[in-house]
Scaffold this motif. Structure first.
Motif, PDB file in Angstrom:
ATOM      1  N   LEU A 227     -12.171  -0.111  32.015  1.00  9.88           N
ATOM      2  CA  LEU A 227     -10.846   0.185  33.137  1.00  9.88           C
ATOM      3  C   LEU A 227      -9.928   1.138  33.672  1.00  9.88           C
ATOM      4  O   LEU A 227      -8.980   0.832  34.667  1.00  9.88           O
ATOM      5  CB  LEU A 227      -9.845  -0.716  32.706  1.00  9.88           C
ATOM      6  CG  LEU A 227     -10.418  -2.418  31.779  1.00  9.88           C
ATOM      7  CD1 LEU A 227      -9.461  -2.246  30.287  1.00  9.88           C
ATOM      8  CD2 LEU A 227     -10.204  -3.373  32.556  1.00  9.88           C
ATOM      9  N   GLY A 228     -10.864   2.643  33.712  1.00 11.10           N
ATOM     10  CA  GLY A 228     -10.224   3.222  34.425  1.00 11.10           C
ATOM     11  C   GLY A 228      -9.130   4.217  33.770  1.00 11.10           C
ATOM     12  O   GLY A 228      -8.549   4.786  34.858  1.00 11.10           O
ATOM     13  N   LEU A 229      -8.974   4.111  32.593  1.00  7.01           N
ATOM     14  CA  LEU A 229      -7.900   4.885  31.880  1.00  7.01           C
ATOM     15  C   LEU A 229      -8.801   6.444  31.798  1.00  7.01           C
ATOM     16  O   LEU A 229     -10.196   6.682  31.537  1.00  7.01           O
ATOM     17  CB  LEU A 229      -7.805   4.085  30.968  1.00  7.01           C
ATOM     18  CG  LEU A 229      -6.562   3.195  30.655  1.00  7.01           C
ATOM     19  CD1 LEU A 229      -6.124   2.307  31.486  1.00  7.01           C
ATOM     20  CD2 LEU A 229      -6.096   3.357  29.110  1.00  7.01           C
TER      21      LEU A 229
ATOM     22  N   LYS B 258     -12.471   2.794  29.215  1.00  7.90           N
ATOM     23  CA  LYS B 258     -12.814   3.810  30.623  1.00  7.90           C
ATOM     24  C   LYS B 258     -13.551   2.963  31.298  1.00  7.90           C
ATOM     25  O   LYS B 258     -13.154   3.302  32.763  1.00  7.90           O
ATOM     26  CB  LYS B 258     -14.740   5.081  29.830  1.00  7.90           C
ATOM     27  CG  LYS B 258     -14.551   5.398  30.891  1.00  7.90           C
ATOM     28  CD  LYS B 258     -16.113   6.536  30.310  1.00  7.90           C
ATOM     29  CE  LYS B 258     -16.478   6.824  31.436  1.00  7.90           C
ATOM     30  NZ  LYS B 258     -18.145   7.362  31.358  1.00  7.90           N
TER      31      LYS B 258
END
Lengths: 259, 218
Positions: free
Chosen positions: B125-127, B123
């Motif tokens: 890391l932006g996924l 999360k």
């Protein structure tokens, strides 16, 4: 702080409140972080340090207060007390400005070191593999682990894992790095290598918030040391002052206990 | 003796083809359905989760043979959804619905065994949730659930013999027919060898997969 520093506000947190059930873990935390600041957050276990950090990047939702990241509102609280987050897409975009390093590393065990680094740039930013790999190699060289690029995380020591985790966070080019007790899961002889890496980032003027139990590190590296206890910020001052002349009794008691 | 074996090999082979058909079609359909069921079961929507839970209870709580008989004989008389299925599709539907329930519980256990920290790391890391499941969680789940999936798959090979109740000529029913016709039990032995070869192939395939996943430790 040197005069050359810009005063750009990176994080503005106002009156952050957070409850777990009936337990109030954050009782109104306010903090401003400027570009290039290295904020060390110290305090006893259970004082809310980690929770505060996790509220900043939406790993926890808050029950009251405002958070702005680089001038953009992540969450605000109306006069009525209703807490309102920005739309999901905005929250995601804002939170992408912040990288995070965890106590337990949380590397992806099924991916090699290199794959751990390039996963998010490729999947989230849609970057080309060939374009990102040289950058990832440079980051691994920086944390001294280029020769481990094809190893799986389980083959690394704790200190190496944490340095990979730092490189992985940096691969997304965040403006701010959050460290949640980055050395607490490490054997004492391994903390040094991780702290050296963080120190190196501080010298490069990376904006960082570091929740830590390493008092010497806080004193030497932070631009501002924040002492938290029982869900409140008791004292927030430059480390030279805070460690030498703590104003509050609670700070004094804690420092005497730790040093 | 050798001549007799060659003589019965033909019918037994066509019985084995029926067995393998039921096996493969069930596997290919029940695995994704099981994964979807597990996701629904784990979703935060109470009603959906409850329905999935009830479905799994129903499918694991009644005999597969009963489910097959129901779909073939009773389903045509059920109002609204009542349809008359030929024997092979009826058997497939029963097998897929039944095995999906077992696979769902295996997937659920695997998904729940993945540390929260993996979701949090993904999360920050932006996924997205979908990317996290597809690229981070499920690949790790596969490694962990290979042994129970292998177990269930081997059971499936042998469960296919239940389709005899719909009068379909699978490997075992074919063998039994020859036994009754020729008054010799050797077709049973040949059938046993067939089953053993099939499960041996599966065992080897799963061992290879486990080995492939052994390049990393959790």
């Amino acid at each position: 702080m040197p005069f050359t520093m810009t005063d750009q506000l990176m994080i503005t947190a106002r009156d952050i409140r957070k409850r777990f059930g009936t337990l109030e873990v954050l009782k109104g935390i306010s903090l401003e972080v400027k570009k290039g600041d290295v904020i060390a957050i110290i305090g006893p276990s259970g004082s809310g340090k980690s929770t505060f950090l996790r509220c900043l990047n939406h790993l926890e939702t808050i029950d009251g207060g405002n958070i702005e990241i680089e001038g953009e509102t992540l969450v605000s609280t109306e006069a009525s007390g209703a807490c309102r987050y920005a739309p999901d897409a905005t929250v995601q975009r804002i939170c992408r400005k912040m990288g995070m390093v965890f106590q337990q590393f949380n590397l992806f065990p099924h991916l090699t070191v290199m794959q751990n680094l390039i996963e998010a740039p490729v999947v989230v930013k849609g970057m080309n593999r060939d374009a990102i790999i040289p950058k990832a190699e440079a980051l691994l060289r920086k944390v001294g682990l280029l020769e481990k690029r094809d190893s799986y995380p389980s083959r690394l020591s704790g200190g190496q894992k944490q340095r990979v985790a730092i490189a992985r966070a940096l691969a997304m080019e965040p403006d701010i790095l959050l460290f949640d007790e980055p050395t607490s899961a490490l054997d004492p002889e391994l903390t040094g290598e991780v702290l050296r890496t963080i120190r190196q980032l501080a010298e490069e003027r990376m904006t960082m918030l570091v929740v830590t139990h390493e008092m010497a590190f806080a004193r030497e590296v932070s631009t501002q040391t924040v002492f938290m206890d029982d869900g409140e910020i008791v004292e927030a001052r430059p480390p030279a002052e805070l460690f030498a002349h703590p104003e509050q009794q609670r700070t004094r008691a804690f420092l005497e206990h730790m040093l | 003796m050798m001549e007799y074996l060659l003589l019965i090999l033909g019918p037994l082979l066509s019985g084995a083809v029926v067995t393998l058909k039921v096996f493969f079609i069930t596997l290919v359909l029940a695995l994704p359905l099981g994964l979807m069921l597990a996701m629904v079961r784990l979703s935060r929507y109470r009603a959906a989760s409850g329905i999935a839970n009830g479905y799994i209870w129903l499918m694991r709580g009644t005999p597969l043979m009963l489910q097959m008989l129901f779909i073939y004989f009773a389903l045509p008389f059920v109002p609204v959804i009542g349809i008359r299925l030929p024997d092979f599709p009826a058997a497939i539907v029963a097998f897929v619905l039944n095995y999906a329930a077992y696979f769902a519980e295996i997937f659920r256990g695997g998904i729940q065994s993945i540390d929260r920290g993996q979701y949090e790391a993904a999360k920050v890391l932006g996924l997205t949730y979908g990317q996290t499941m597809r690229r981070i969680v499920l690949p790790q789940v596969v490694k962990r659930i290979l042994p129970p999936i292998s177990n269930e798959t081997i059971t499936l090979v042998k469960d296919t013999s239940l389709i005899y109740v719909l009068a379909m000529n699978d490997l075992l029913r074919t063998a039994r027919g020859i036994v009754q016709r020729d008054f010799t039990t050797s077709p049973f032995l040949v059938a046993a060898v067939f089953y053993l070869v099939m499960t041996l192939v599966l065992t080897v395939v799963f061992q290879r997969m486990e080995k492939r996943y052994a390049v990393y430790d959790d």
